[in-house]
Write an enzyme that holds these catalytic residues in place. Structure first.
Site, PDB file in Angstrom:
ATOM      1  CG  PHE A   9      21.021  41.956 -33.825  1.00  0.00           C
ATOM      2  CD1 PHE A   9      21.667  41.025 -34.618  1.00  0.00           C
ATOM      3  CD2 PHE A   9      20.779  41.645 -32.485  1.00  0.00           C
ATOM      4  CE1 PHE A   9      22.081  39.800 -34.102  1.00  0.00           C
ATOM      5  CE2 PHE A   9      21.178  40.431 -31.959  1.00  0.00           C
ATOM      6  CZ  PHE A   9      21.837  39.511 -32.763  1.00  0.00           C
ATOM      7  CG  ASP A  10      20.698  47.239 -39.878  1.00  0.00           C
ATOM      8  OD1 ASP A  10      20.151  48.326 -39.618  1.00  0.00           O
ATOM      9  OD2 ASP A  10      20.608  46.679 -40.986  1.00  0.00           O
ATOM     10  CG  LEU A  11      14.561  45.682 -38.383  1.00  0.00           C
ATOM     11  CD1 LEU A  11      14.420  44.480 -37.462  1.00  0.00           C
ATOM     12  CD2 LEU A  11      13.480  46.725 -38.089  1.00  0.00           C
TER      13      LEU A  11
END
Length: 215
Positions: A9-11
């Site tokens: 996941f990107d944040l």
């Protein structure tokens, strides 16, 4: 096709809603050094790369000072402006229950990334966090994704990268993972679709549908 058992996941703009914080941090910085020259629409396209890349592209920029101005404002206003996205905790709980490996892969510096993860109560889901501090090359280069996969003992062909920027989608493609764009991106659904992700998520729980997990 091998089944997916790993989710990267990107944040910002993906797991946690930092859009107001980021936009206001850019507005504050740009108004300080380039008053009246940039609009909110311009700022939307700055999101994704590290600050250094964004500011280096500006004429006569004092990059280090601009980064310091941005981060000072960002840190001071972080907790007041960061909010959760609907469906994230539900999705992460389901992934954990079904044995998925998970990591955060972000272009933020580690201290700021961990600040957001902890504020939103997501620390328990992510033993692996790859930030700007751990890599030489950042998304869309495959280096950060490969580092996360190595730490998870996972393979690219069994993973999916989820993010709100073309840098996330391209990073997945460059690494050999599947890629998912999120429709709540500040850049807009159509912008992300133009980079041909394997799936577009209308809400985070759509990831469970894509992975065929009952929710």
């Amino acid at each position: 096709m091998k089944p997916i058992n790993t989710v990267l996941f990107d944040l910002d703009g993906t797991l946690i809603n930092t859009i107001d914080l980021i936009v206001q941090s850019f507005e504050h910085t740009l108004d300080t050094y380039y008053p009246g020259q940039y609009t909110r629409k311009d700022i939307a396209m700055f999101i994704g790369p590290p600050l250094s890349e964004t500011f280096e592209a500006m004429e006569n920029a004092d990059v280090e000072q601009m980064i310091e101005t941005y981060r000072t404002f960002n840190h001071a206003n972080h907790d007041a402006l960061v909010t959760p996205y609907e469906g994230v905790t539900e999705t992460l709980d389901a992934l954990v229950e079904n044995g998925y490996k998970m990591a955060v892969v972000t272009t933020k510096k580690r201290d700021t990334a961990l600040k957001g993860i902890e504020l939103m109560g997501l620390s328990k889901y992510f033993e692996v966090v790859v930030s700007l501090d751990e890599v030489t090359n950042y998304k869309p280069d495959p280096e950060p994704l490969l580092l996360a996969l190595k730490q998870l003992d996972a393979k690219p062909e069994e993973a999916i990268m989820v993010g709100d920027s073309e840098h996330d989608i391209l990073a997945g493609q460059n690494t050999g993972t599947k890629s998912a764009g999120v429709a709540w991106s500040i850049k807009g659904r159509e912008h992300l679709e133009s980079y041909n992700p394997d799936v577009m998520l209308g809400t985070m729980t759509d990831l469970l549908t894509y992975l065929q997990i009952d929710n």
